[in-house]
Design an enzyme around this catalytic site. Structure first.
Site, PDB file in Angstrom:
ATOM      1  N   ASP A 198      41.266  23.091   5.818  1.00  0.00           N
ATOM      2  CA  ASP A 198      40.114  23.194   4.984  1.00  0.00           C
ATOM      3  C   ASP A 198      39.539  21.471   5.994  1.00  0.00           C
ATOM      4  O   ASP A 198      39.635  20.037   5.318  1.00  0.00           O
ATOM      5  CB  ASP A 198      39.388  22.910   3.769  1.00  0.00           C
ATOM      6  CG  ASP A 198      38.108  22.071   3.838  1.00  0.00           C
ATOM      7  OD1 ASP A 198      37.278  22.021   4.314  1.00  0.00           O
ATOM      8  OD2 ASP A 198      37.754  22.323   2.229  1.00  0.00           O
ATOM      9  N   LYS A 239      28.606  16.505   8.319  1.00  0.00           N
ATOM     10  CA  LYS A 239      30.177  15.795   8.613  1.00  0.00           C
ATOM     11  C   LYS A 239      30.430  14.368   9.195  1.00  0.00           C
ATOM     12  O   LYS A 239      30.875  13.660   9.512  1.00  0.00           O
ATOM     13  CB  LYS A 239      30.637  16.131   7.125  1.00  0.00           C
ATOM     14  CG  LYS A 239      30.946  17.130   5.470  1.00  0.00           C
ATOM     15  CD  LYS A 239      31.714  16.964   5.465  1.00  0.00           C
ATOM     16  CE  LYS A 239      30.966  18.432   3.449  1.00  0.00           C
ATOM     17  NZ  LYS A 239      30.030  17.185   2.899  1.00  0.00           N
ATOM     18  N   GLN A 245      36.533  17.314   5.623  1.00  0.00           N
ATOM     19  CA  GLN A 245      36.633  15.548   5.746  1.00  0.00           C
ATOM     20  C   GLN A 245      37.229  14.925   6.365  1.00  0.00           C
ATOM     21  O   GLN A 245      37.457  14.230   6.632  1.00  0.00           O
ATOM     22  CB  GLN A 245      36.837  15.409   4.009  1.00  0.00           C
ATOM     23  CG  GLN A 245      35.723  15.827   2.903  1.00  0.00           C
ATOM     24  CD  GLN A 245      34.596  15.007   3.122  1.00  0.00           C
ATOM     25  OE1 GLN A 245      34.111  13.935   3.737  1.00  0.00           O
ATOM     26  NE2 GLN A 245      33.389  15.280   2.181  1.00  0.00           N
ATOM     27  N   HIS A 291      37.585  21.414  -2.939  1.00  0.00           N
ATOM     28  CA  HIS A 291      35.905  21.100  -3.157  1.00  0.00           C
ATOM     29  C   HIS A 291      35.768  22.664  -3.727  1.00  0.00           C
ATOM     30  O   HIS A 291      36.765  23.855  -2.836  1.00  0.00           O
ATOM     31  CB  HIS A 291      35.224  21.279  -1.479  1.00  0.00           C
ATOM     32  CG  HIS A 291      33.969  21.833  -2.013  1.00  0.00           C
ATOM     33  ND1 HIS A 291      33.607  21.910  -1.538  1.00  0.00           N
ATOM     34  CD2 HIS A 291      33.365  19.947  -1.854  1.00  0.00           C
ATOM     35  CE1 HIS A 291      32.317  21.788  -2.029  1.00  0.00           C
ATOM     36  NE2 HIS A 291      31.778  20.542  -1.424  1.00  0.00           N
ATOM     37  N   CYS A 347      31.691  18.028  -6.332  1.00  0.00           N
ATOM     38  CA  CYS A 347      31.747  19.556  -5.979  1.00  0.00           C
ATOM     39  C   CYS A 347      33.339  19.937  -6.180  1.00  0.00           C
ATOM     40  O   CYS A 347      34.214  20.676  -5.570  1.00  0.00           O
ATOM     41  CB  CYS A 347      31.692  20.400  -4.663  1.00  0.00           C
ATOM     42  SG  CYS A 347      29.519  20.089  -4.665  1.00  0.00           S
TER      43      CYS A 347
HETATM   44  N1  7TS Z   1      35.546  21.391   2.148  1.00  0.00           N
HETATM   45  C1  7TS Z   1      34.869  20.320   1.709  1.00  0.00           C
HETATM   46  C2  7TS Z   1      36.880  19.107   1.963  1.00  0.00           C
HETATM   47  C3  7TS Z   1      34.427  19.467   1.091  1.00  0.00           C
HETATM   48  O1  7TS Z   1      34.535  18.096   0.914  1.00  0.00           O
HETATM   49  C4  7TS Z   1      33.241  19.983   1.764  1.00  0.00           C
HETATM   50  C5  7TS Z   1      31.636  18.708   1.081  1.00  0.00           C
HETATM   51  C6  7TS Z   1      33.518  21.457   1.606  1.00  0.00           C
HETATM   52  C7  7TS Z   1      33.947  21.023   2.340  1.00  0.00           C
HETATM   53  C8  7TS Z   1      31.808  22.520   2.063  1.00  0.00           C
HETATM   54  O2  7TS Z   1      31.388  21.710   3.750  1.00  0.00           O
HETATM   55  P1  7TS Z   1      29.327  22.906   3.595  1.00  0.00           P
HETATM   56  O3  7TS Z   1      28.810  21.748   4.398  1.00  0.00           O
HETATM   57  O4  7TS Z   1      29.714  24.518   3.703  1.00  0.00           O
HETATM   58  O5  7TS Z   1      28.320  22.276   1.868  1.00  0.00           O
HETATM   59  N2  7TS Z   1      31.866  18.157   0.539  1.00  0.00           N
HETATM   60  C9  7TS Z   1      30.396  17.143  -0.062  1.00  0.00           C
HETATM   61  C10 7TS Z   1      30.724  16.431  -0.904  1.00  0.00           C
HETATM   62  O6  7TS Z   1      31.851  16.031  -0.587  1.00  0.00           O
HETATM   63  N3  7TS Z   1      29.497  15.239  -0.489  1.00  0.00           N
HETATM   64  O7  7TS Z   1      28.631  16.758  -0.780  1.00  0.00           O
HETATM   65  C11 7TS Z   1      29.428  17.438   0.225  1.00  0.00           C
END
Ligand code: 7TS
Length: 423
Positions: free
Chosen positions: A217, A243, A220, A140, A381
């Protein structure tokens, strides 16, 4: 422990019933009974953010109704209660991740902030010209850009592990990219764009043999697979509360205590110091050293409620349920010659990315939305993944613990309609 946490104990115990009672679970999520565009909501955008159960909303509401105060500073009853609840949340996260100590849990805004913290506080003082940071093609943007920034600041080099047509990492290729100059490996546990579940334990082991530290990370992963940072032996692990059925604006950085101890603060301010004078300021211990300013107190409490909710159902039961949904949906979409699926790794979790031949993914998303079906359409992203597969975007259905086979049927019927409309 305060009433905030004990309120959770009133949550219905799903594991008491034989099997997986998805209807009882759905009843915990008020938003799932709303209609969208005149149709029952089919929420398949869980990789972007998950919906929240009553237990989470109630914990937050109860905190604001009964115990709201600032933490770590008041002598009065409410401040003591708020502090206890916040620190109990930290202990809940520690237990959830299998971390050795609560001090290894740093509350942050989300996965993104956790990665930036490690890049700037661990990476920036250590990286030098010629050092290498190794990431993968399927990251990401939030696990790419912070490393690009710190490489620019230090002269280190960013290297990238390729992925196969199935969306998998080849461990031999990965091992070949690891070397004595590799200082940091940053890898996603589960890909948000492809659903690939990476063999992170093997990757961590190989990296450690070269003396590199590993950040995983878990944005997910945590809602779909049981994570134990001690067994994984990772150095850093990050995830976002939103999430995993918790609130937005709160997330977690797990860090090995020796590493956190040796890192300078990320931000300065209140709550992170031991003493301040104009001549010399000394910093507090971990984790407080990394938590400058009033934190997201209600967010931490809501996150703890979410983790407790997930643990009550059980991650193994959730994983088995979602695996069935993913297999069922994959089989149905694979049977349509006009649909191409991206991400066919052997180990996958929850994510189904696809393109309908000749139709822009945004149009797919719009037609699905008219049917009340929420999916994401775009680059997720993860633009390097799109470049790898030569497409600008995909449509992505992603499953959560409350989704059903009937909802998959609705998705499949709607995709069929997309094909009809465009032919
Ligand atoms: N890493 C992964 C693998 C992600 O899918 C996401 C967000 C992030 C980091 C960042 O997370 P945040 O909560 O700090 O923004 N992924 C997504 C997505 O797949 N669609 O919207 C956000």
């Amino acid at each position: 422990m305060s009433t905030i946490v004990t309120a959770m104990e009133s949550t219905r115990d799903h594991t008491a019933s034989a099997g997986y009672d998805v209807q009882r679970i759905r009843a915990d999520f008020p938003i799932l009974s709303r209609r969208v565009n005149g149709k029952p909501l089919v929420y398949l955008d869980n990789a972007a953010t998950t919906q929240k159960p009553l237990a989470v909303m109630d914990a937050i509401s109860r905190y604001y109704r009964q115990d709201n105060a600032n933490i770590h500073r008041g002598v009065h009853e409410l401040s003591v209660r708020a502090t206890e609840a916040y620190e109990a949340a930290r202990t809940r996260v520690q237990q959830f991740l299998g971390a050795a100590r609560p001090e290894e849990i740093v509350f942050v805004r989300g996965a993104t902030e956790g990665i930036n913290l490690v890049a700037q506080s661990y990476g920036r003082p250590r990286l030098q010209q010629g050092d290498e940071v190794l990431i993968t093609t399927m990251e990401h943007h939030s696990n790419i850009v912070p490393w690009q920034m710190v490489c620019e600041q230090t002269g280190a080099r960013l290297r990238v592990v390729p992925i196969s047509d199935a969306g998998e990492i080849d461990l031999d290729e990965y091992a070949a990219l690891l070397g004595p100059r590799t200082r940091i490996v940053a890898v996603t546990h589960v890909s948000n764009a492809l659903g690939t579940m990476n063999p992170v334990w093997a990757m961590i082991d190989l990296a450690h043999r070269q003396g590199a530290v590993v950040l995983v990370d878990g944005a997910q992963a945590v809602a779909h697979v049981s994570v134990d940072v001690a067994k994984l032996d990772c150095d850093f692990y990050v995830f976002s509360g939103h999430k995993i059925y918790g609130p937005t604006g709160v997330g977690v950085l797990y860090g090995r205590k020796e590493l956190l101890d040796a890192m300078p603060p990320y931000q300065g301010g209140g709550d992170m110091i031991r003493s301040v004078s104009f001549e010399k300021t000394t910093y507090g211990d971990v984790p407080y050293k990394f938590e400058a300013g009033t934190p997201n107190i209600s967010g931490g409490i809501g996150l703890a409620a979410a983790l407790e909710y997930v643990q009550r159902i059980g991650l193994e039961a959730i994983a088995a349920w979602e695996h069935d949904l993913l297999a069922y949906a994959t089989a149905a979409l694979t049977a349509m010659p006009q649909v191409r699926i991206f991400g066919t790794a052997r180990e996958k979790a929850s994510v189904l990315s696809f393109v309908v031949e000749g139709v822009h993914p945004h149009d797919v998303g719009t037609i699905l939305d008219r049917e009340g079906i929420a999916v994401r359409a775009g680059h997720h992203c993860a633009q390097p993944v799109m470049q790898r597969f030569g497409v600008p975007a995909t449509a992505r259905a992603s499953f959560g613990l409350y989704n059903t086979r009937e909802e998959v049927d609705a998705l499949v019927a709607a995709v069929r309609r997309v094909i009809e409309v465009f032919n």
